[in-house]
Design a protein around this motif. Structure first.
Motif, PDB file in Angstrom:
ATOM      1  N   ILE A 185       0.863  -1.182   0.000  1.00 49.41           N
ATOM      2  CA  ILE A 185       0.000   0.000   0.000  1.00 49.41           C
ATOM      3  C   ILE A 185       0.896   1.227   0.000  1.00 49.41           C
ATOM      4  O   ILE A 185       1.811   1.335   0.823  1.00 49.41           O
ATOM      5  CB  ILE A 185      -0.919   0.033   1.235  1.00 49.41           C
ATOM      6  N   ILE A 186       0.639   2.156  -0.911  1.00 50.30           N
ATOM      7  CA  ILE A 186       1.358   3.433  -0.893  1.00 50.30           C
ATOM      8  C   ILE A 186       0.365   4.539  -0.546  1.00 50.30           C
ATOM      9  O   ILE A 186      -0.739   4.616  -1.107  1.00 50.30           O
ATOM     10  CB  ILE A 186       2.090   3.711  -2.225  1.00 50.30           C
ATOM     11  N   VAL A 187       0.755   5.372   0.400  1.00 48.19           N
ATOM     12  CA  VAL A 187      -0.146   6.371   0.978  1.00 48.19           C
ATOM     13  C   VAL A 187       0.492   7.751   0.902  1.00 48.19           C
ATOM     14  O   VAL A 187       1.660   7.927   1.263  1.00 48.19           O
ATOM     15  CB  VAL A 187      -0.443   6.054   2.465  1.00 48.19           C
ATOM     16  N   THR A 188      -0.280   8.737   0.451  1.00 46.54           N
ATOM     17  CA  THR A 188       0.105  10.144   0.542  1.00 46.54           C
ATOM     18  C   THR A 188      -0.845  10.820   1.521  1.00 46.54           C
ATOM     19  O   THR A 188      -2.064  10.729   1.353  1.00 46.54           O
ATOM     20  CB  THR A 188      -0.003  10.852  -0.818  1.00 46.54           C
ATOM     21  N   GLU A 189      -0.314  11.450   2.544  1.00 47.43           N
ATOM     22  CA  GLU A 189      -1.152  12.123   3.532  1.00 47.43           C
ATOM     23  C   GLU A 189      -0.557  13.465   3.927  1.00 47.43           C
ATOM     24  O   GLU A 189       0.668  13.612   4.032  1.00 47.43           O
ATOM     25  CB  GLU A 189      -1.319  11.271   4.789  1.00 47.43           C
ATOM     26  N   ALA A 190      -1.433  14.424   4.144  1.00 49.32           N
ATOM     27  CA  ALA A 190      -1.019  15.686   4.761  1.00 49.32           C
ATOM     28  C   ALA A 190      -0.644  15.425   6.213  1.00 49.32           C
ATOM     29  O   ALA A 190      -1.156  14.495   6.847  1.00 49.32           O
ATOM     30  CB  ALA A 190      -2.147  16.698   4.677  1.00 49.32           C
ATOM     31  N   LEU A 205       2.357  24.166  12.462  1.00 50.74           N
ATOM     32  CA  LEU A 205       1.286  24.961  13.085  1.00 50.74           C
ATOM     33  C   LEU A 205       0.677  25.959  12.109  1.00 50.74           C
ATOM     34  O   LEU A 205      -0.529  26.233  12.170  1.00 50.74           O
ATOM     35  CB  LEU A 205       1.829  25.681  14.316  1.00 50.74           C
ATOM     36  N   LEU A 206       1.467  26.523  11.210  1.00 49.15           N
ATOM     37  CA  LEU A 206       0.955  27.498  10.256  1.00 49.15           C
ATOM     38  C   LEU A 206      -0.011  26.834   9.270  1.00 49.15           C
ATOM     39  O   LEU A 206      -1.098  27.365   8.992  1.00 49.15           O
ATOM     40  CB  LEU A 206       2.108  28.152   9.504  1.00 49.15           C
ATOM     41  N   ILE A 207       0.366  25.666   8.764  1.00 53.53           N
ATOM     42  CA  ILE A 207      -0.512  24.945   7.840  1.00 53.53           C
ATOM     43  C   ILE A 207      -1.793  24.533   8.555  1.00 53.53           C
ATOM     44  O   ILE A 207      -2.897  24.654   7.996  1.00 53.53           O
ATOM     45  CB  ILE A 207       0.223  23.716   7.268  1.00 53.53           C
ATOM     46  N   HIS A 208      -1.659  24.062   9.782  1.00 53.90           N
ATOM     47  CA  HIS A 208      -2.852  23.609  10.503  1.00 53.90           C
ATOM     48  C   HIS A 208      -3.754  24.786  10.865  1.00 53.90           C
ATOM     49  O   HIS A 208      -4.988  24.648  10.885  1.00 53.90           O
ATOM     50  CB  HIS A 208      -2.453  22.828  11.751  1.00 53.90           C
ATOM     51  N   TRP A 209      -3.179  25.948  11.108  1.00 54.88           N
ATOM     52  CA  TRP A 209      -3.968  27.153  11.358  1.00 54.88           C
ATOM     53  C   TRP A 209      -4.814  27.487  10.130  1.00 54.88           C
ATOM     54  O   TRP A 209      -5.987  27.848  10.249  1.00 54.88           O
ATOM     55  CB  TRP A 209      -3.015  28.294  11.705  1.00 54.88           C
ATOM     56  N   TYR A 210      -4.218  27.350   8.922  1.00 57.63           N
ATOM     57  CA  TYR A 210      -4.974  27.592   7.688  1.00 57.63           C
ATOM     58  C   TYR A 210      -6.157  26.639   7.585  1.00 57.63           C
ATOM     59  O   TYR A 210      -7.259  27.046   7.178  1.00 57.63           O
ATOM     60  CB  TYR A 210      -4.057  27.436   6.470  1.00 57.63           C
ATOM     61  N   ARG A 211      -5.966  25.377   7.949  1.00 62.72           N
ATOM     62  CA  ARG A 211      -7.078  24.421   7.888  1.00 62.72           C
ATOM     63  C   ARG A 211      -8.244  24.879   8.751  1.00 62.72           C
ATOM     64  O   ARG A 211      -9.401  24.769   8.359  1.00 62.72           O
ATOM     65  CB  ARG A 211      -6.605  23.040   8.352  1.00 62.72           C
ATOM     66  N   LYS A 212      -7.933  25.372   9.918  1.00 60.46           N
ATOM     67  CA  LYS A 212      -8.994  25.803  10.825  1.00 60.46           C
ATOM     68  C   LYS A 212      -9.685  27.076  10.331  1.00 60.46           C
ATOM     69  O   LYS A 212     -10.842  27.331  10.688  1.00 60.46           O
ATOM     70  CB  LYS A 212      -8.434  25.995  12.237  1.00 60.46           C
ATOM     71  N   LEU A 213      -8.994  27.867   9.504  1.00 60.00           N
ATOM     72  CA  LEU A 213      -9.595  29.078   8.946  1.00 60.00           C
ATOM     73  C   LEU A 213     -10.523  28.795   7.762  1.00 60.00           C
ATOM     74  O   LEU A 213     -11.235  29.697   7.315  1.00 60.00           O
ATOM     75  CB  LEU A 213      -8.491  30.037   8.481  1.00 60.00           C
ATOM     76  N   GLU A 257      -9.794  17.635  12.530  1.00 62.91           N
ATOM     77  CA  GLU A 257      -9.286  17.158  13.819  1.00 62.91           C
ATOM     78  C   GLU A 257      -8.540  15.835  13.720  1.00 62.91           C
ATOM     79  O   GLU A 257      -8.029  15.345  14.732  1.00 62.91           O
ATOM     80  CB  GLU A 257     -10.454  17.023  14.812  1.00 62.91           C
ATOM     81  N   HIS A 258      -8.475  15.233  12.518  1.00 61.71           N
ATOM     82  CA  HIS A 258      -7.849  13.917  12.395  1.00 61.71           C
ATOM     83  C   HIS A 258      -6.741  13.879  11.343  1.00 61.71           C
ATOM     84  O   HIS A 258      -6.428  12.820  10.799  1.00 61.71           O
ATOM     85  CB  HIS A 258      -8.913  12.855  12.095  1.00 61.71           C
ATOM     86  N   ILE A 259      -6.144  15.044  11.053  1.00 66.34           N
ATOM     87  CA  ILE A 259      -4.968  15.054  10.180  1.00 66.34           C
ATOM     88  C   ILE A 259      -3.883  14.198  10.832  1.00 66.34           C
ATOM     89  O   ILE A 259      -3.653  14.267  12.031  1.00 66.34           O
ATOM     90  CB  ILE A 259      -4.464  16.494   9.967  1.00 66.34           C
TER      91      ILE A 259
END
Length: 263
Positions: free
Chosen positions: A153-158, A163-171, A182-184
């Motif tokens: 199995i080959i997986v690509t995941e964020a 913290l900066l990237i995760h802040w963008y997700r919340k915005l 909440e499950h990145i």
């Protein structure tokens, strides 16, 4: 009080919208600018698959509009694609018809945590930005069940650590479900797959400096800037203390455990 929709219903409805009526809505596609740099990780995965996929039974797990499964079918794989979103599956089937690939690829609406496939069915499974949408333990268990003993199995995941990237997700909550945000995955979640797989190997990290190329995506400078920042990342992402700050990781799961822990 009205019962709250199940997380799977919310995922289905969100992706039906994003791949249906919302696909031309700029508000729903505002994060696509970041995928202008994703060719780097996609090329890595496709080179890996191209060496292995011919004549193999391959699953595009949570396939969206089916582009990966169609690519695999074009390269001699017996390709399958599944997704919880009926709109996505309809899009994938339509594209397969248009490319005259309907006889080489099968698309089905299916729950990724409890598929209808037989035990040890697939030689290869490809997963692209999906696991954070799922109950991770159930997904790993199901993947181990349907993968052949010598399968990969080959997986690509964020990743969640920056913290900066995760802040963008919340915005940008309109682009994703609350569950997804909440499950990145982080390092712990990736290596928790060892409960169901004898080997968990992170192959490569992508996109730290290269995120700086995104503002140039519509300019003639984009390619040289991206190439320069890719060279910077080649150096930076070798550093153990820094590589987990990247946007994405590609990892491989093998040696599925078929005993009680995956039953």
């Amino acid at each position: 009080m009205q019962p709250q929709p199940h997380r799977k219903e919310l995922e289905r409805d969100l992706h039906d919208h994003l791949r249906g009526s919302g696909k031309h809505d700029p508000h729903c596609n505002s994060n696509k600018k970041f995928y202008s740099i994703s060719r780097l990780n996609e090329d890595h995965v496709q080179a890996w698959l191209a060496q292995r996929c011919a004549g193999k039974i391959v699953l595009d797990y949570c396939c969206g509009n089916g582009q990966q499964a169609l690519w695999l079918a074009n390269r001699g794989a017996v390709a399958h694609g599944i997704d919880i979103s009926p709109v996505s599956i309809e899009n994938a089937r339509r594209e397969a018809d248009q490319r005259a690939l309907s006889g080489k690829v099968t698309f089905q609406v299916m729950d990724a945590e409890a598929t209808g496939f037989a035990d040890s069915f697939f030689d290869l499974i490809v997963i692209s930005g999906v696991l954070h949408h799922l109950d991770l333990d159930r997904a790993y268990r199901e993947l181990a069940r349907i993968l052949k003993p010598n399968g990969l199995i080959i997986v690509t995941e964020a990743l969640r650590h920056n913290l900066l990237i995760h802040w963008y997700r919340k915005l940008t909550p309109h682009l994703r479900s609350a569950w997804e945000t909440e499950h990145i995955l982080g390092k712990e979640e990736i290596f928790s797959a060892s409960r169901y797989f004898g080997a968990v190997r992170v192959e490569r990290f992508f996109h730290l400096a290269t995120l700086g190329a995104v503002p140039f995506r519509n300019l003639s400078l984009f390619v040289p800037v991206l190439n320069l920042l890719q060279a910077v990342d080649t150096a930076l992402l070798r550093l153990p203390w820094l590589k987990w700050q990247s946007w994405m990781a590609v990892f491989v799961l093998e040696q599925p455990i078929k005993g009680p822990s995956s039953s």
